[in-house]
Structure formats: C-alpha cells, structure tokens
Design a protein around this motif. Structure first.
Motif, PDB file in Angstrom:
ATOM      1  N   ASP A 145       0.858  -1.180   0.000  1.00  0.00           N
ATOM      2  CA  ASP A 145       0.000   0.000   0.000  1.00  0.00           C
ATOM      3  C   ASP A 145       0.901   1.238   0.000  1.00  0.00           C
ATOM      4  O   ASP A 145       2.123   1.133  -0.108  1.00  0.00           O
ATOM      5  CB  ASP A 145      -0.898  -0.024   1.244  1.00  0.00           C
ATOM      6  CG  ASP A 145      -2.206   0.720   1.028  1.00  0.00           C
ATOM      7  OD1 ASP A 145      -2.224   1.660   0.198  1.00  0.00           O
ATOM      8  OD2 ASP A 145      -3.202   0.378   1.697  1.00  0.00           O
ATOM      9  N   THR A 146       0.282   2.395   0.131  1.00  0.00           N
ATOM     10  CA  THR A 146       1.058   3.634   0.152  1.00  0.00           C
ATOM     11  C   THR A 146       1.785   3.784   1.484  1.00  0.00           C
ATOM     12  O   THR A 146       1.425   3.139   2.488  1.00  0.00           O
ATOM     13  CB  THR A 146       0.144   4.850  -0.047  1.00  0.00           C
ATOM     14  OG1 THR A 146      -0.780   4.926   1.056  1.00  0.00           O
ATOM     15  CG2 THR A 146      -0.633   4.746  -1.355  1.00  0.00           C
ATOM     16  N   ILE A 147       2.803   4.642   1.489  1.00  0.00           N
ATOM     17  CA  ILE A 147       3.521   4.919   2.731  1.00  0.00           C
ATOM     18  C   ILE A 147       2.571   5.500   3.768  1.00  0.00           C
ATOM     19  O   ILE A 147       2.605   5.125   4.947  1.00  0.00           O
ATOM     20  CB  ILE A 147       4.699   5.888   2.457  1.00  0.00           C
ATOM     21  CG1 ILE A 147       5.826   5.134   1.733  1.00  0.00           C
ATOM     22  CG2 ILE A 147       5.214   6.496   3.754  1.00  0.00           C
ATOM     23  CD1 ILE A 147       7.040   5.968   1.433  1.00  0.00           C
ATOM     24  N   ALA A 148       1.686   6.398   3.321  1.00  0.00           N
ATOM     25  CA  ALA A 148       0.738   7.029   4.246  1.00  0.00           C
ATOM     26  C   ALA A 148      -0.128   5.986   4.941  1.00  0.00           C
ATOM     27  O   ALA A 148      -0.311   6.024   6.164  1.00  0.00           O
ATOM     28  CB  ALA A 148      -0.134   8.031   3.494  1.00  0.00           C
ATOM     29  N   ASN A 149      -0.666   5.035   4.187  1.00  0.00           N
ATOM     30  CA  ASN A 149      -1.534   4.015   4.787  1.00  0.00           C
ATOM     31  C   ASN A 149      -0.757   3.062   5.685  1.00  0.00           C
ATOM     32  O   ASN A 149      -1.317   2.506   6.632  1.00  0.00           O
ATOM     33  CB  ASN A 149      -2.249   3.228   3.687  1.00  0.00           C
ATOM     34  CG  ASN A 149      -3.395   4.006   3.064  1.00  0.00           C
ATOM     35  OD1 ASN A 149      -3.937   4.914   3.683  1.00  0.00           O
ATOM     36  ND2 ASN A 149      -3.755   3.677   1.841  1.00  0.00           N
ATOM     37  N   ASN A 150       0.530   2.859   5.384  1.00  0.00           N
ATOM     38  CA  ASN A 150       1.359   2.026   6.250  1.00  0.00           C
ATOM     39  C   ASN A 150       1.717   2.736   7.546  1.00  0.00           C
ATOM     40  O   ASN A 150       1.984   2.083   8.555  1.00  0.00           O
ATOM     41  CB  ASN A 150       2.637   1.595   5.519  1.00  0.00           C
ATOM     42  CG  ASN A 150       2.455   0.301   4.746  1.00  0.00           C
ATOM     43  OD1 ASN A 150       2.409  -0.776   5.331  1.00  0.00           O
ATOM     44  ND2 ASN A 150       2.319   0.419   3.436  1.00  0.00           N
ATOM     45  N   GLU A 172      12.341  14.194   5.001  1.00  0.00           N
ATOM     46  CA  GLU A 172      13.145  14.418   3.792  1.00  0.00           C
ATOM     47  C   GLU A 172      13.253  13.142   2.963  1.00  0.00           C
ATOM     48  O   GLU A 172      13.136  13.172   1.729  1.00  0.00           O
ATOM     49  CB  GLU A 172      14.537  14.910   4.181  1.00  0.00           C
ATOM     50  CG  GLU A 172      15.398  15.320   3.000  1.00  0.00           C
ATOM     51  CD  GLU A 172      16.754  15.845   3.433  1.00  0.00           C
ATOM     52  OE1 GLU A 172      17.673  15.865   2.582  1.00  0.00           O
ATOM     53  OE2 GLU A 172      16.896  16.226   4.607  1.00  0.00           O
ATOM     54  N   PHE A 173      13.453  12.029   3.628  1.00  0.00           N
ATOM     55  CA  PHE A 173      13.572  10.748   2.930  1.00  0.00           C
ATOM     56  C   PHE A 173      12.257  10.392   2.225  1.00  0.00           C
ATOM     57  O   PHE A 173      12.244   9.981   1.057  1.00  0.00           O
ATOM     58  CB  PHE A 173      13.987   9.656   3.914  1.00  0.00           C
ATOM     59  CG  PHE A 173      13.263   8.353   3.781  1.00  0.00           C
ATOM     60  CD1 PHE A 173      13.380   7.577   2.634  1.00  0.00           C
ATOM     61  CD2 PHE A 173      12.430   7.896   4.801  1.00  0.00           C
ATOM     62  CE1 PHE A 173      12.698   6.375   2.504  1.00  0.00           C
ATOM     63  CE2 PHE A 173      11.743   6.703   4.681  1.00  0.00           C
ATOM     64  CZ  PHE A 173      11.881   5.945   3.526  1.00  0.00           C
ATOM     65  N   ILE A 174      11.120  10.576   2.913  1.00  0.00           N
ATOM     66  CA  ILE A 174       9.825  10.232   2.312  1.00  0.00           C
ATOM     67  C   ILE A 174       9.499  11.165   1.157  1.00  0.00           C
ATOM     68  O   ILE A 174       9.017  10.734   0.101  1.00  0.00           O
ATOM     69  CB  ILE A 174       8.706  10.270   3.378  1.00  0.00           C
ATOM     70  CG1 ILE A 174       8.967   9.216   4.463  1.00  0.00           C
ATOM     71  CG2 ILE A 174       7.339  10.024   2.740  1.00  0.00           C
ATOM     72  CD1 ILE A 174       8.002   9.262   5.620  1.00  0.00           C
ATOM     73  N   ALA A 175       9.761  12.452   1.346  1.00  0.00           N
ATOM     74  CA  ALA A 175       9.459  13.443   0.308  1.00  0.00           C
ATOM     75  C   ALA A 175      10.261  13.201  -0.966  1.00  0.00           C
ATOM     76  O   ALA A 175       9.838  13.592  -2.062  1.00  0.00           O
ATOM     77  CB  ALA A 175       9.719  14.848   0.837  1.00  0.00           C
ATOM     78  N   GLU A 226       2.270   9.158  -0.857  1.00  0.00           N
ATOM     79  CA  GLU A 226       1.371   8.312  -1.645  1.00  0.00           C
ATOM     80  C   GLU A 226       2.135   7.261  -2.456  1.00  0.00           C
ATOM     81  O   GLU A 226       1.555   6.577  -3.295  1.00  0.00           O
ATOM     82  CB  GLU A 226       0.518   9.175  -2.593  1.00  0.00           C
ATOM     83  CG  GLU A 226      -0.409  10.140  -1.871  1.00  0.00           C
ATOM     84  CD  GLU A 226      -1.359   9.424  -0.915  1.00  0.00           C
ATOM     85  OE1 GLU A 226      -1.881   8.346  -1.286  1.00  0.00           O
ATOM     86  OE2 GLU A 226      -1.569   9.939   0.206  1.00  0.00           O
ATOM     87  N   TYR A 227       3.420   7.131  -2.208  1.00  0.00           N
ATOM     88  CA  TYR A 227       4.249   6.160  -2.931  1.00  0.00           C
ATOM     89  C   TYR A 227       3.870   4.743  -2.488  1.00  0.00           C
ATOM     90  O   TYR A 227       3.850   4.429  -1.296  1.00  0.00           O
ATOM     91  CB  TYR A 227       5.721   6.424  -2.628  1.00  0.00           C
ATOM     92  CG  TYR A 227       6.688   5.469  -3.290  1.00  0.00           C
ATOM     93  CD1 TYR A 227       6.788   5.386  -4.674  1.00  0.00           C
ATOM     94  CD2 TYR A 227       7.522   4.651  -2.521  1.00  0.00           C
ATOM     95  CE1 TYR A 227       7.674   4.520  -5.275  1.00  0.00           C
ATOM     96  CE2 TYR A 227       8.420   3.784  -3.114  1.00  0.00           C
ATOM     97  CZ  TYR A 227       8.486   3.722  -4.497  1.00  0.00           C
ATOM     98  OH  TYR A 227       9.380   2.855  -5.086  1.00  0.00           O
TER      99      TYR A 227
END
Length: 588
Positions: free
Chosen positions: A434-439, A463-466, A473-474
């Motif tokens: 799933d997306t990073i946000a949902n995790n 910074e890493f996620i962005a 949403e990745y």
C-alpha cells in the motif's frame, strides 16, 4: 465432525450451515418455490408432445395443433424465467452465506494467540479463507437446490408416468434401482476422493506461497533444482487425487447412459410390440411421452450424482472451515478496564512462561519500569528478551506470576485498550502492499497527512519520504519491497510515533541497518522516547548507553541490572559482553 470419512452426507454439518441462511430466509424459500415451478414446467413439455401426436397430428387438427404449440411456447417461457430466477437467487444466497462465514472466520483468526500461527501453515489458512469458502458457496448455488429441484422433477415425472400408463412405468422403474445403486456407490467413493483432493490443494497452496515468499533464499542458496523436484512430487500427488475423481466419473456416467438407453429401447419395444400384435395398443403419443419422461427421470439422477460431487466438496470445505471456527485459541478478553491514557508504569512479578509445555523460556522474571523511564534489555540470542515484549502485549498467556501496567494486571484491561497504549518497532518490519501514508496511519482516519508530515519532520524522516516518487502516496509494494531495510525501519518508527503511545518498545530496531540509517534511527529514537516509558532491546550496546536502567538477561533470567556505568564497574556478564563487542568494533 472432527473426523473426515467417506460418509456420503453429514446432516449435522449441513444443519449447521443452514443456520447461516437464517438472515436470507426470504431468498431461501423463494428459490425453493421456483424449484417447484421448474419441475412442473419440465414435465408439461412431454405431456404436450403426447397430446400433439395423439390429438392434433393423428387427427389432422390444425387449430388444436396451433393451440398446443402456443401452450408449449408459454411453458418454455415460464421454464426459462424460472431457470433464470433459480440460478440468480441460488447463487445470490450462496455468495451471501460465504460472505458472512468469511467475515466470521477472519474475525475469529484475528483473535487467535500467536501460538496458533506459530504452529499453522499460512498457505493452509489462506486456502480455508478463500478456496474452501467458494466451495461452501457452491453448496447452495450448484449443489443443494439443484439436487432438490431434480428430486422434485423426478417425483413429478414418476407420478405422471404412473397416472398415464402403469405398465410402461413398470419397465422404467424396473431399471431404476440399478441407477440408484450406482449413484450411491459413486457418492461414497467421491466423498473419500474429494477429502484427498482438498488435502492436496492445501499442501500445494502452502508450498507455493512459502517458496514465493522465500524466493530470495531459494535463489541465494541455489535450491532451485531441489525445490523443483519437491514441487513435482506435490503436484503429482495433487494430480493423482484429481485423477481418482475423473476415474469414478468415467465409470459412473457411461453406466448411467447405458441403462437410460436400454430403458428407451424397452419402451419402444414394448409399445411397438403391443401395436404390432394389436393387443392393448399403446397410443403413439404416449410412447413419445414416455421416451421423453424416462430421459427426464434418468438425467436428473446423473446430474444429481454430479451435483452431489459439488455438494460433497462443499461439505468437506465446510468441515475444515468450521474446525477453525471451533478452535478455541483466543486470548481471553474478559477485562473491563479501559483508560483514555496511562502513565506507563510497568511491573513484571515472578513471571514464568514457555512457548512449549514443560519448556520454560522465562524463569521467574521480576522488574519494574517507572513511567517515563527508558530501560534496555540485553543478552545473547534466545535469552528471552523478545518474549518479554510478546507477553506485555498479551500475544501469549503467562504460566504464572503477574504483569501490571499502572498497578493494574494486564488481564484486567480490555485487549484493545491495552494494545492501543503500546507501540512496538520490530527488527523485521512488516509493511503492507500500500502507500507509505496508509502504512504509517494504518488507515486511521484521525491521522491526517499533515499530522504524518509534522511527525516525520520531528523525528527526521520527512526528507527521505518526500524524495520518493509521490511522497507519502508512494506505493511500496508487497512487504515494502521497494524500500531498503533501513527505510522500512524508519517507516516503522514513524508509525509508532504517530500512534502517540504511552509505552514504546524497540525490539532490535537497529540491528540490520546501514550506518546512515542508524544515525537517523538514533535521532528518531531520542525523539520518540521523550516523555514516555520505553523498552529498548538491543544487541549493539553502544545504542543503549543513555538508558536509565539496563537489564542483562541470560537463559531466561535477569542476571544483572543497573545503569551503563554501574554495570561496567562490575566484573560481570555485561562488562564482558561490552568489552567483546568494543574489541570487535576496534578490529573492524
């Protein structure tokens, strides 16, 4: 029900299945009524054919022929509409029932102790929740109602035969026992065969899932050829199980077809002989009618045998699903304490525990953690460090002793209340496809993207996620395969942080990451442990120097306790462990 045998039909099991039909009684009775109409419409066609031959064609009555043809058209339309309704609503009922059972099974599985999953094949459980469920649905969509409809049809056909001509009926009924006996033996043999089929399907699913999940290990250790051979053996057993059902079908259906053909031949022979001898002449329409009716009598028997296969496969599947539903492996959630917040005081008192009976892992562990303090637990592999985490979350039940949070025994808390106050970051991070946000938020509607971003900035991972395509949403794919182990660990830290726990547990959280990721994790650790009770389990002693207290474990016991400086002053287990680790780092 615990024992799977070749018994053709288990009424007790079927009665249990019918309990799940109660919410859909209207649909159930509707399908039953339509089945009655189907049997009536089916028998009307041969009767009308007999009338057409005897009263329209023989008498050359065009008007009557037209009326009877229109009647046949009406019967055909009624039969088509009834068949359409029957198929749709029988399938609707089946899907509705398995939807309810699947939800019940999934909810039941979510409440199981970890011990159950330790001893169970995930592939087998997936088979129960997916493939076996579909088989249960087929009991209603393709099994039970079709059998009932066919039995009704046979009853109506037999009644019409006796009413029209009892002599021709006797010819048909004389051969009926042969079909009935063959059908009964076929059903018994198929029940045993389908038990073997379901077993082999489970084995195949389990093997494939494990190998696909562990494909990296298979390829790293060049086990491809060995695994191919194992798969060939399992696949061959699966094939042989299915071939056994094919063999039984190959015997039964030709036998049924031969008996049906012999019956038609005898009807024609007897009716023709009577007409040739001019003795008790049978009307040609009656002979035509009996030929059609005999086929309608024998065809359902063959179909019933086929549908009984479907019914039996569904019953085998239901038996296995109900075994899981009957399994009492749940953590008892009888607590009544539900707190909005807790301070975070933890007390283990003479806790004894073993994963296996008579094999203790923890031997009377006792320690306290004051609210807001950070303690570290160190020791060799197998000392029992991670077991403490499992017990604190009540994944397992202790053998004796007590565990308290804020002076309340954890058994007195509602499970959801207790676990919602504890966040755990494991060494082996599990992420969903799933997306990073949902995790991070695990689909908690109260945790917004803005909240996640703010938390990520505070612990230094924004910074890493962005930098990833799509940012939060990745989609990280199955088990977070698109991220490195260090990145997965950072996501786990952020997931723990946004849940705002009162107690934080870090279980070997830096044991398998690179230096850069470890620095980020150290920064994140310092931030998320501020103001909350924290338990850090670590192999690298350099990461726990700032802990308020360090517990040193060996063979399921606490052998030393104190701060880093206090333990180094003792010539004990911790000092030797630290010196050995420090020396190895210097060598590197």
């Amino acid at each position: 029900m615990d024992k799977e045998t070749g018994k053709a039909f288990d009424f007790r099991l079927f009665k249990r299945l019918l309990r799940h039909v109660r919410p859909y009684q209207l649909t159930f009775y509707g399908v039953a009524i339509v089945a009655v109409f189907l049997s009536l419409f089916a028998v009307l066609t041969p009767v009308l054919v007999g009338e057409i031959v005897d009263n329209a064609i023989t008498n050359k009555d065009a008007d009557k022929l037209l009326v009877l043809i229109l009647a046949m058209l009406g019967v055909l339309i009624g039969e088509v509409l009834s068949q359409l309704s029957f198929n749709y609503y029988a399938n609707l009922l089946g899907e509705s029932v398995i939807k309810d059972i699947r939800i019940k099974l999934f909810n039941h599985l979510m409440g199981f102790k970890m011990k159950y999953y330790d001893n169970s094949s995930i592939g087998l459980l997936v088979t129960r929740a997916v493939t076996d469920m579909q088989r249960i649905g087929e009991i209603f969509s393709e099994g039970f109602f079709v059998i009932v409809a066919d039995l009704l049809k046979m009853l109506v056909v037999a009644s019409v035969m006796i009413f029209v001509n009892w002599k021709l009926s006797l010819i048909v009924f004389a051969l009926l026992p042969i079909i009935l006996y063959a059908t009964r033996q076929f059903q018994k043999a198929m029940k045993v065969a389908f038990i073997e089929v379901r077993s082999q399907v489970s084995n195949l699913n389990s093997f494939v899932q494990e190998r696909l999940t562990g494909m990296k290990i298979v390829q790293l250790f060049t086990r491809e050829q060995i695994e191919k051979e194992k798969f060939r053996e399992i696949n061959e057993k699966h094939q042989n199980a299915w071939l056994k059902t094919v063999w039984y079908n190959s015997i039964f259906f030709p036998v049924a077809e031969i008996v049906s053909s012999i019956t038609v031949g005898l009807i024609v022979w007897y009716g023709g002989l009577q007409n040739v001898a001019d003795i008790n002449k049978e009307e040609y329409g009656t002979i035509f009618m009996f030929i059609l009716l005999s086929s309608m009598l024998f065809r359902p028997l063959r179909q019933i045998a086929d549908k009984f296969n479907t019914l039996q496969m569904g019953m085998v599947a239901a038996n296995r699903v109900f075994k899981i539903l009957d399994t009492n492996s749940n953590i008892e959630d009888l607590g009544t304490v539900e707190k909005e917040s807790i301070r975070g005081d933890i007390e283990f008192s003479e806790v004894r525990f073993g994963y296996l009976e008579n094999e203790e892992v923890l031997h009377g562990i006792s320690f306290e953690v004051k609210a807001g303090d950070t303690i570290a637990i160190v020791g060799a592999t197998g000392a029992g460090k991670s077991t403490i985490v499992n017990l604190l979350n009540r994944f397992y039940e202790i053998n004796s002793g007590s565990i308290k949070v804020d002076q309340v025994d954890i058994k007195d808390y509602k499970l959801s209340s207790l676990r919602s106050k504890i966040a755990v970051v494991l060494q082996d991070v599990f992420l969903f496809a799933d997306t990073i946000a949902n995790n991070i938020c695990l689909k908690d509607q109260e945790i917004t993207i803005a909240h996640m971003e703010q938390a990520a900035m505070q612990i230094g991972v924004h910074e890493f996620i962005a930098s990833l395509p799509g940012g939060y949403e990745y989609n990280i794919k199955e088990r977070g395969g698109m991220l490195s182990s260090g990145q997965r660990q950072l996501i786990a830290f952020l997931r723990a942080y946004v849940s705002n726990p009162s107690i934080l547990v870090l279980d070997e959280a830096t044991s398998s990451v690179d230096t850069y990721s470890e620095q980020l994790i150290q920064r994140a650790t310092e931030k998320i442990t501020e103001g909350r009770t924290s338990i850090i389990i670590a192999h690298r002693l350099a990461t726990i120097k700032k802990a308020d207290r360090i517990l040193v474990m060996d063979a399921g016991k606490i052998v030393e306790a104190g701060s880093h400086s206090e333990l180094l002053q003792k010539d004990g287990y911790y000092k030797k462990l630290y010196e050995a680790q420090f020396l190895s780092e210097e060598v590197v």
